[in-house]
Design a protein around this motif. Structure first.
Motif, mmCIF file in Angstrom:
data_model
loop_
_atom_site.group_PDB
_atom_site.id
_atom_site.type_symbol
_atom_site.label_atom_id
_atom_site.label_comp_id
_atom_site.label_asym_id
_atom_site.label_seq_id
_atom_site.Cartn_x
_atom_site.Cartn_y
_atom_site.Cartn_z
ATOM 1 N N LYS A 30 54.416 -19.706 11.504
ATOM 2 C CA LYS A 30 54.673 -19.907 10.071
ATOM 3 C C LYS A 30 56.160 -20.158 9.825
ATOM 4 N N PHE A 31 56.765 -21.010 10.607
ATOM 5 C CA PHE A 31 58.185 -21.326 10.492
ATOM 6 C C PHE A 31 58.471 -21.897 9.096
ATOM 7 N N PRO A 32 59.472 -21.342 8.378
ATOM 8 C CA PRO A 32 59.781 -21.826 7.023
ATOM 9 C C PRO A 32 60.208 -23.303 7.022
ATOM 10 N N GLY A 33 59.651 -24.065 6.096
ATOM 11 C CA GLY A 33 60.015 -25.476 5.988
ATOM 12 C C GLY A 33 59.186 -26.405 6.848
ATOM 13 N N ARG A 34 58.337 -25.865 7.720
ATOM 14 C CA ARG A 34 57.469 -26.699 8.561
ATOM 15 C C ARG A 34 56.078 -26.765 7.945
ATOM 16 N N ARG A 35 55.536 -28.000 7.884
ATOM 17 C CA ARG A 35 54.158 -28.202 7.432
ATOM 18 C C ARG A 35 53.424 -28.978 8.513
ATOM 19 N N ALA A 36 52.443 -28.343 9.145
ATOM 20 C CA ALA A 36 51.636 -29.002 10.175
ATOM 21 C C ALA A 36 50.270 -29.273 9.573
ATOM 22 N N PHE A 43 50.141 -23.036 18.179
ATOM 23 C CA PHE A 43 51.514 -22.678 18.510
ATOM 24 C C PHE A 43 51.487 -21.598 19.579
ATOM 25 N N ALA A 44 51.924 -21.947 20.790
ATOM 26 C CA ALA A 44 51.935 -20.999 21.907
ATOM 27 C C ALA A 44 52.967 -21.464 22.930
ATOM 28 N N ASP A 45 53.578 -20.513 23.610
ATOM 29 C CA ASP A 45 54.541 -20.823 24.668
ATOM 30 C C ASP A 45 55.649 -21.760 24.191
ATOM 31 N N ASN A 46 56.139 -21.525 22.970
ATOM 32 C CA ASN A 46 57.220 -22.321 22.380
ATOM 33 C C ASN A 46 56.881 -23.812 22.278
ATOM 34 N N THR A 47 55.612 -24.090 22.012
ATOM 35 C CA THR A 47 55.125 -25.469 21.920
ATOM 36 C C THR A 47 54.096 -25.573 20.792
ATOM 37 N N ALA A 48 54.093 -26.711 20.104
ATOM 38 C CA ALA A 48 53.050 -27.028 19.125
ATOM 39 C C ALA A 48 52.162 -28.103 19.745
ATOM 40 N N THR A 49 50.860 -27.871 19.748
ATOM 41 C CA THR A 49 49.925 -28.812 20.366
ATOM 42 C C THR A 49 48.756 -29.070 19.426
ATOM 43 N N CYS A 50 48.336 -30.338 19.382
ATOM 44 C CA CYS A 50 47.198 -30.701 18.542
ATOM 45 C C CYS A 50 46.407 -31.817 19.214
ATOM 46 N N PRO A 65 47.328 -36.383 13.161
ATOM 47 C CA PRO A 65 48.051 -35.126 12.968
ATOM 48 C C PRO A 65 49.551 -35.355 12.806
ATOM 49 N N ILE A 66 50.197 -34.457 12.044
ATOM 50 C CA ILE A 66 51.618 -34.632 11.734
ATOM 51 C C ILE A 66 52.276 -33.276 11.481
ATOM 52 N N ILE A 67 53.546 -33.217 11.825
ATOM 53 C CA ILE A 67 54.383 -32.064 11.494
ATOM 54 C C ILE A 67 55.517 -32.577 10.617
ATOM 55 N N PHE A 68 55.666 -31.981 9.427
ATOM 56 C CA PHE A 68 56.762 -32.301 8.512
ATOM 57 C C PHE A 68 57.763 -31.157 8.503
ATOM 58 N N TYR A 69 59.019 -31.503 8.327
ATOM 59 C CA TYR A 69 60.066 -30.514 8.066
ATOM 60 C C TYR A 69 60.760 -30.901 6.769
ATOM 61 N N ASP A 70 60.742 -30.008 5.792
ATOM 62 C CA ASP A 70 61.455 -30.234 4.543
ATOM 63 C C ASP A 70 62.913 -29.878 4.775
ATOM 64 N N LEU A 71 63.791 -30.879 4.647
ATOM 65 C CA LEU A 71 65.196 -30.679 4.969
ATOM 66 C C LEU A 71 66.023 -31.757 4.288
ATOM 67 N N GLY A 180 54.449 -37.526 14.040
ATOM 68 C CA GLY A 180 53.003 -37.656 13.952
ATOM 69 C C GLY A 180 52.458 -38.481 15.103
ATOM 70 N N PHE A 181 51.137 -38.515 15.216
ATOM 71 C CA PHE A 181 50.527 -39.288 16.305
ATOM 72 C C PHE A 181 49.099 -39.664 15.956
ATOM 73 N N SER A 182 48.542 -40.551 16.761
ATOM 74 C CA SER A 182 47.125 -40.880 16.634
ATOM 75 C C SER A 182 46.467 -40.861 17.999
ATOM 76 N N PHE A 183 45.304 -40.254 18.037
ATOM 77 C CA PHE A 183 44.414 -40.168 19.190
ATOM 78 C C PHE A 183 44.962 -39.267 20.306
#
Length: 195
Positions: A30-36, A43-50, A65-71, A180-183
């Motif tokens: 639940k890192f502040p400012g991150r939207r997955a 989220f495991a082993d210091n990695t985000a996987t989807c 799938p996508i990860i956003f950072y509000d900054l 972000g990515f596809s497939f």
């Protein structure tokens, strides 16, 4: 004593200036400012996987799938590592502003495409800022990507490849960034943004 206090004050100001604007090592789901979104991110082993869910892909109008950072930033050095699998078709890094996309790199079967999004263009459509047909991410390996945005210039570094692209629209103020990515399945780690 006064000289020592001045030295300490100067040192703390310098250290604060070098502090990252953002540093996500994915130790906190639940890192502040991150939207997955658009998929089940783990989220495991210091990695985000989807892994892309094909039904969600269609539901989201062919967006994966996508990860956003509000900054809020204008010029910045953005670094992250990404690991695609063999089923992956595209990986996209985007810097966005109040009025939409500003800068994008899309990695795929045809190499890397660098895009600008001028606000005065028809419907804010993308224009090419460069095409690198031989620049592809290594499947099953960590690829460290570095993007330096400075005024109208964007410098991309991946492995031995470094090149600077230029477009006036790159200089606009940014409000977030996304990966972000596809497939297939993609993993992300070590996202760091510094001034």
């Amino acid at each position: 004593m006064r000289a020592l206090l001045l030295l300490l004050a100067t040192t703390s100001i310098t250290l604060g200036a070098d502090a990252p604007l953002l540093k996500d090592n994915f130790s906190d789901a639940k890192f502040p400012g991150r939207r997955a979104s658009r998929g089940e991110w783990k989220f495991a082993d210091n990695t985000a996987t989807c892994t892309q869910d094909d039904e969600l892909y269609k539901k989201n109008k062919d967006h994966g799938p996508i990860i956003f950072y509000d900054l809020a930033y204008t010029d910045a050095l953005i670094q992250f590592a990404i690991k695609p699998d063999a089923a992956n078709k595209t990986i996209v890094f985007t810097a966005n502003g109040e009025d939409g996309h500003i800068f994008r790199i899309g990695f795929g079967e045809r190499g890397a495409a660098i895009r600008a999004f001028p606000v005065d263009g028809k419907d804010h459509q993308a224009v090419s800022a460069g095409q690198e047909k031989d620049l592809k991410l290594k499947v099953g390996e960590w690829n460290k990507v570095t993007v330096a945005l400075s005024g109208p210039k964007a410098t991309l570094n991946i492995g031995d490849f470094t090149k600077t692209y230029e477009h006036a629209s790159f200089a606009r103020a940014k409000t977030n960034l996304s990966i972000g990515f596809s497939f297939g399945t993609v993993s992300v780690k070590d996202v760091v943004v510094t001034k």
